[in-house]
Design an enzyme around this catalytic site. Structure first.
Site, PDB file in Angstrom:
ATOM      1  CE1 TYR A  11      26.346 -12.814  65.812  1.00 20.67           C
ATOM      2  CE2 TYR A  11      25.393 -14.407  67.333  1.00 20.67           C
ATOM      3  CZ  TYR A  11      25.774 -14.051  66.053  1.00 20.67           C
ATOM      4  OH  TYR A  11      25.601 -14.922  65.021  1.00 20.67           O
ATOM      5  CG  PHE A  25      22.117 -20.498  70.205  1.00 22.89           C
ATOM      6  CD1 PHE A  25      22.065 -19.663  69.091  1.00 22.89           C
ATOM      7  CD2 PHE A  25      21.582 -20.054  71.411  1.00 22.89           C
ATOM      8  CE1 PHE A  25      21.493 -18.412  69.187  1.00 22.89           C
ATOM      9  CE2 PHE A  25      21.011 -18.794  71.493  1.00 22.89           C
ATOM     10  CZ  PHE A  25      20.970 -17.971  70.394  1.00 22.89           C
ATOM     11  CG  ASP A  26      25.312 -17.882  66.169  1.00 21.99           C
ATOM     12  OD1 ASP A  26      26.463 -18.078  65.757  1.00 21.99           O
ATOM     13  OD2 ASP A  26      24.492 -17.141  65.578  1.00 21.99           O
ATOM     14  CB  ILE A  65      15.100 -12.357  65.876  1.00 21.55           C
ATOM     15  CG1 ILE A  65      16.402 -12.062  66.618  1.00 21.55           C
ATOM     16  CG2 ILE A  65      15.146 -13.741  65.268  1.00 21.55           C
ATOM     17  CD1 ILE A  65      16.639 -12.955  67.806  1.00 21.55           C
ATOM     18  CE1 TYR A  86      15.284 -17.482  63.746  1.00 20.65           C
ATOM     19  CE2 TYR A  86      16.512 -17.282  65.798  1.00 20.65           C
ATOM     20  CZ  TYR A  86      16.428 -17.115  64.428  1.00 20.65           C
ATOM     21  OH  TYR A  86      17.472 -16.585  63.730  1.00 20.65           O
ATOM     22  CG  PHE A 118      21.395 -12.778  71.321  1.00 24.52           C
ATOM     23  CD1 PHE A 118      22.193 -13.520  70.462  1.00 24.52           C
ATOM     24  CD2 PHE A 118      20.011 -12.894  71.220  1.00 24.52           C
ATOM     25  CE1 PHE A 118      21.634 -14.356  69.527  1.00 24.52           C
ATOM     26  CE2 PHE A 118      19.440 -13.731  70.278  1.00 24.52           C
ATOM     27  CZ  PHE A 118      20.258 -14.468  69.427  1.00 24.52           C
TER      28      PHE A 118
END
Lengths: 432, 596
Positions: A54, A64-65, A84, A110, A127
């Site tokens: 992902y 961010f990731d 999540i 979040y 995502f």
């Protein structure tokens, strides 16, 4: 394969036109857009171990990731709340090989708090997820694929049965296409072998939640091993599978999550178990169950109106049934104590009085017993059993008196005899 | 070359090396080792040659002739290069296994590393031996004692001899494992399939995070941080390279937690060789996992590298057990890490967001139990205070039913008047919360509220309850009743329905209790005064006071007369306080009942 991640990250800053709302409340909280169709029709069931790649970006395009940066696909158990909400819901809709973009509102990610240092408060997350593969959930200790679970129905709550907890299950066992057993039973976890439950199945049930229904695949070494099981026509070294439903189980008494209603429910659960054992004349087991009934009801706080009446009624029945079990086991002292407790709750309990009478009779106290039986008769003049017991008491009393008479008669006779033989010592003493 | 010759050469070499090093002729020693004449004998007889050099690896050499020490290191590296690796490795390991001598241990890491590089194929076993050797050296290191340092004072720890020693040893270990980590790093686009060396290193690094790191200060201060902190950061970087997702160990923490509860754990911890290596306490101590998450979540080391997908609730639940593991320790720096971790995971949750049904797990009871021990018994004041704040934060993270269930069950584990008093204040806040929100009062009204009130607002032994011991609870309880009487005139909470019960369970026995206690303490005061007069009258000498004072069932030992008077006066003062509060409560109740 997924499109090159860095490029897609910039394209997908707002959901595309084909995005579909997949949030359960249809509140637009999770929008899904399929970038690349997957293969087959299957989607991963709850509990599956899913492997994905992902890339996560914020709405301003900041990445961010990314699992690709870590060099390893990300894997997690679906539907366990470990990720999540948007992921648990979203990934469950994806097929093998599918690439999709999920646009997740903060409520499904979040929230207000964000996730410092990477996710700001109230952030919508995007995502791009590629589902690589999934496997059933491996429940074996050695992670050798010997016990695999495929969930059919999700269970409630968070807890699973403890070692030693009584579980109530319904199971269908299959070898190939042949059903070799189908039954409902309850047994204490850890003693499964006594009930024909094989090691692997027991291990699996430990991981069930209440109400959960799953298919469990067992390798032979966790099932009936090299011996097989002739009664069920299971050959040696056979892999088998079960469909299991955990209908109910005993919760740890000290669990903090039990409110009054649930404590009552647990008590009822054990009352039923006890009654079943009692009917089958397994008094020691019944005793154990009734003791648990009491333990769930013992401390009084936390009970409301109707429940309080129910609690008291159950407690009374619990003590009365314990008394009965003790009577059957000829433990009269314990039986009497239980009756005392029952009568403290309800001084006019006929059963309590009657059973205490029986206990007293057993203890060789017909007079006390008679008082109890007479009290029963007074309340219910038609109670023939009590009337009969009174007759029995009277007979016992008479017998006892007769015996006492004999003893004392002999005793006095003996004393008199001795006195005659020795003369009167008192007098001699005085003389000296 | 004949066998005889090799033996001769070997003894010749060891003698020369010994002589040269003893007399400081380092150039000569170096020229000998580079002499090809000895190559074969170094290859075959390394186990005879190594000890002749390593015996100089002592602190004395470092202090008196550092150049000799450097020379020894060079010699050993050279021997490592030339020797046949299998034999030399065993000898080096044996030499390095001296727990007392860090100098020798550290000096031997380099030659050992050289040899390991020469053994790429049979690396697994030899690497495991080396890591085991290092592990046992590390676990034998003593840790600093409890100094009760507060705040910035903790920086002083850097000069503690234990800390210095640990820092030095870690300073050698970190560069030692770096190349082996890089070999199997996931960042190298390596295959991500299971790899023995990778697992071995993961276990090793986790071990390093446990004892003795757990007992050190790893915090980061504004500009400075302890020397060991930067090494810790590097270890965590390694771990990210090896594991990819640092959060995966949370799952192992869960397995550990549940296996600990089941009876099966006896044969579990002893370690079935074929079970998952990360589940074994001897391979990965749970303390290490706890320290790892303290570092990641509280110190934010490598946090930005961790996947940003995990739900905060999941992390909270998994960490509770780890927090318990930490705060149950007696070493204060371990306890502190537990408190910081607790803070870190609570911060990520919003108030009222935690569902009540997670209380099904028995870990909550353990958590509150051990947290309250810190609140009461911890010797560092700031820890006690922060534990109190954590308890409040924890309570308010739950939804209404969760708060209710917690409040209902907490008194079964904490029985300390101070904490009970504090909990009553929390209950008051929960009621305010419920009264002011638009939601229904649900769990803070009617019979459920009554259940809570009857637990908190009662005297354990009626009028005979020790008021001095329970003053905190009593004052808070009175405050709560007064608050409700004033605030809830419309009887939203249903409090007015059982005012009568409260009077019987608390207010009346309290009135009686105050009377009894006051009389009792006044009597003691009189006894003391008489005793004092007696002492002066008889011989004018100060004698020990003999009037015994018991507070909270415990006799106060050897107090002077003045101290005893102070104790009694302060007790009498608290009775005053309780009494005035009590009459205020009665007033409020009376005016309330008149209105309704």
């Amino acid at each position: 394969m997924a499109a090159e991640n860095t490029e897609t990250a910039e394209v997908v800053q707002s959901p595309g036109p084909s995005a579909v709302d997949i949030s359960p409340d249809k509140d637009g909280g999770i929008l899904k857009e399929i970038i690349k169709e997957g293969t087959g029709f299957e989607t991963p069931v709850q509990g599956s171990r899913v492997f994905v790649h992902y890339v996560g970006t914020l709405t301003d395009g900041t990445k961010f990731d990314s699992s690709r940066d870590r060099g390893k696909p990300f894997d997690f158990n679906l539907g366990k709340g470990s990720v999540i909400k948007a992921w648990d819901i979203g990934v469950a809709t994806m097929r093998k090989g599918e690439v999709a973009v999920l646009t997740c509102k903060p409520e499904y990610a979040y929230g207000k708090a964000g996730s410092p240092p990477t996710i700001p408060p109230d952030a919508t997350l995007i995502f791009e997820i590629e589902v690589i593969e999934w496997t059933g959930e491996d429940l074996s200790q050695k992670k050798d694929g010997g016990i695999i679970r495929y969930q059919i129905t999700k269970g409630d709550g968070y807890s699973t049965p403890n070692e030693g907890a009584v579980v109530e299950v319904r199971l269908v066992g299959k070898h190939g296409n042949r059903v070799f057993e189908e039954r409902e039973l309850s047994f204490p976890l850890g003693e499964g072998s006594e009930f024909g439950i094989c090691e692997g199945l027991e291990r699996a049930i430990e991981k069930f939640k209440k109400g959960e229904k799953s298919r469990i695949e067992l390798k032979s070494k966790y099932a009936f091993k090299a011996e097989g099981k002739a009664e069920l026509a299971i050959p040696p070294n056979a892999d088998i599978e079960y469909e299991v439903e955990l209908k109910n189980f005993e919760k740890a008494k000290e669990s903090w999550s039990l409110d009054s209603a649930e404590k009552i429910e647990q008590a009822k659960f054990f009352k039923e178990k006890g009654t079943n054992y009692f009917k089958n004349e397994k008094y020691a087991l019944a005793l154990k169950m009734y003791k648990k009934v009491i333990s769930f009801l013992e401390f009084g706080s936390g009970f409301e109106g109707d429940l309080d009446a129910e609690r008291k009624a159950l407690l009374l029945v619990g003590h009365l049934n314990l008394a009965l079990c003790h009577l059957k086991l000829l433990e009269h002292v314990e039986a009497r104590d239980q009756c005392d407790k029952a009568l403290k709750l309800d001084p006019s309990s006929e059963k309590g009085l009657f059973r205490r009478g029986q206990a007293n009779l057993g203890l060789g106290e017909p007079e006390k017993a008679k008082v109890d039986f007479e009290a029963v008769c007074k309340m219910d003049p038609n109670n023939k059993a009590a009337a009969n017991q009174i007759i029995l008491c009277n007979k016992k009393i008479k017998e006892q008196k007769g015996r006492e008479k004999k003893i004392y008669a002999n005793m006095f006779e003996k004393f008199a005899q001795r006195d005659r033989e020795v003369g009167t010592p008192m007098e001699t003493a005085e003389v000296n | 070359m004949s066998v005889q010759n090799i033996d001769d050469l070997c003894s010749e070499l060891t003698t020369i090396l010994g002589d040269c090093l003893a007399s400081g002729r380092i150039n000569e020693a170096l020229s000998v080792i580079y002499n090809v004449k000895y190559d074969q004998c170094i290859k075959d007889k390394s186990w005879d040659i190594i000890p002749s050099v390593t015996k100089f690896l002592i602190q004395e050499t470092v202090d008196n002739s550092p150049e000799v020490f450097d020379c020894c290191e060079t010699l050993l590296k050279e021997i490592a290069e030339k020797s046949s690796p299998e034999e030399a490795l065993l000898e080096f390991l044996e030499q390095a296994e001296s727990f007392e001598n860090d100098v020798k241990f550290l000096a031997l890491l380099k030659p050992i590393q050289i040899i390991l590089f020469k053994l790429p194929k049979r690396r697994r076993q030899s690497l495991e031996w080396c890591l085991n050797m290092i592990e046992s050296h590390v676990t034998s290191l003593p840790v600093p004692e409890n100094y009760r340092l507060e705040g910035e004072e903790r920086k002083l720890l850097d000069s503690d001899p234990c800390v210095c020693r640990i820092t030095k040893v870690y300073g050698g270990i970190v560069p030692f494992c770096k190349p082996f980590v890089n070999e199997v790093s996931l960042r190298q686009r390596a295959e991500y399939q299971k790899n023995v060396q990778r697992d071995l290193l993961i276990c090793f690094i986790l071990q390093l995070l446990g004892h003795p790191l757990a007992f050190l200060d790893l915090e980061c201060y504004e500009k400075s941080s302890s020397a060991i902190r930067s090494m810790t950061e590097e270890l965590l970087t390694f771990l990210t390279y090896l594991a990819g997702d640092l959060m995966v160990f949370l799952e192992y923490a869960e397995t550990r937690e549940s296996e600990r509860r089941s009876k099966r754990n006896e044969n579990f911890t002893t370690g079935n060789s074929d079970e998952d290596i990360f589940c074994r306490e001897d391979k990965v101590p749970v303390l290490s996992i706890a320290i790892l998450y303290y570092l990641v979540l509280a110190e934010h080391i490598q946090l930005s590298e961790a996947p940003c997908i995990y739900s905060p609730l999941y992390i909270f639940q998994r960490c509770l057990y780890l927090i318990v593991v930490l705060i149950k320790h007696s070493e204060e720096l371990v306890v502190r890490k537990g408190l910081l971790l607790a803070n870190a995971v609570l911060v990520t949750l919003s108030e009222g967001s935690v569902p009540w049904n997670i209380l099904e797990s028995p870990i909550h009871k353990e958590f509150v139990e051990s947290l309250s021990k810190v609140m009461i018994c911890c010797e560092v004041e700031s820890f006690r205070k922060s534990a109190v704040l954590i308890l409040r934060s924890y309570l308010f993270k739950f939804d209404a039913k969760g708060r209710y269930l917690l409040m209902l069950n907490l008194p079964t584990v904490v029985n300390h008047s101070g904490i009970l008093g504090y909990l009553i204040t929390q209950l008051k806040d929960m009621i305010i919360n419920a009264l002011s929100s638009t939601m229904t009062l649900a769990y803070f009204t009617g019979k459920t509220l009554y259940d809570l009130m009857s637990i908190y607002c009662s005297l354990e032994h009626g009028a005979e309850t020790d008021l001095v011991e329970n003053v905190d609870q009593i004052v808070s309880a009175l405050n709560l009743i007064r608050f409700l009487a004033l605030r809830d005139r419309e009887n939203k909470t249903g409090m007015w329905d059982y005012v009568g019960v409260l009077e019987k369970s608390l207010l009346e026995p309290l009135r009686e209790g105050i009377k009894l206690s006051r009389a009792h303490y006044k009597l003691m005061l009189r006894d003391l005064e008489e005793e004092k007069n007696g002492m002066v009258n008889s011989d004018g000498l100060t004698r020990k006071s003999n009037v015994a004072i018991t507070v909270g069932g415990q006799m106060l030992p050897n107090l002077t007369h003045e101290n005893k008077v102070t104790v009694i006066t302060s007790a009498l003062n608290s009775f005053e306080l309780i009494e005035s509060l009590l009459s205020r409560v009665n007033e409020c109740i009376d005016s309330g009942t008149l209105k309704s």
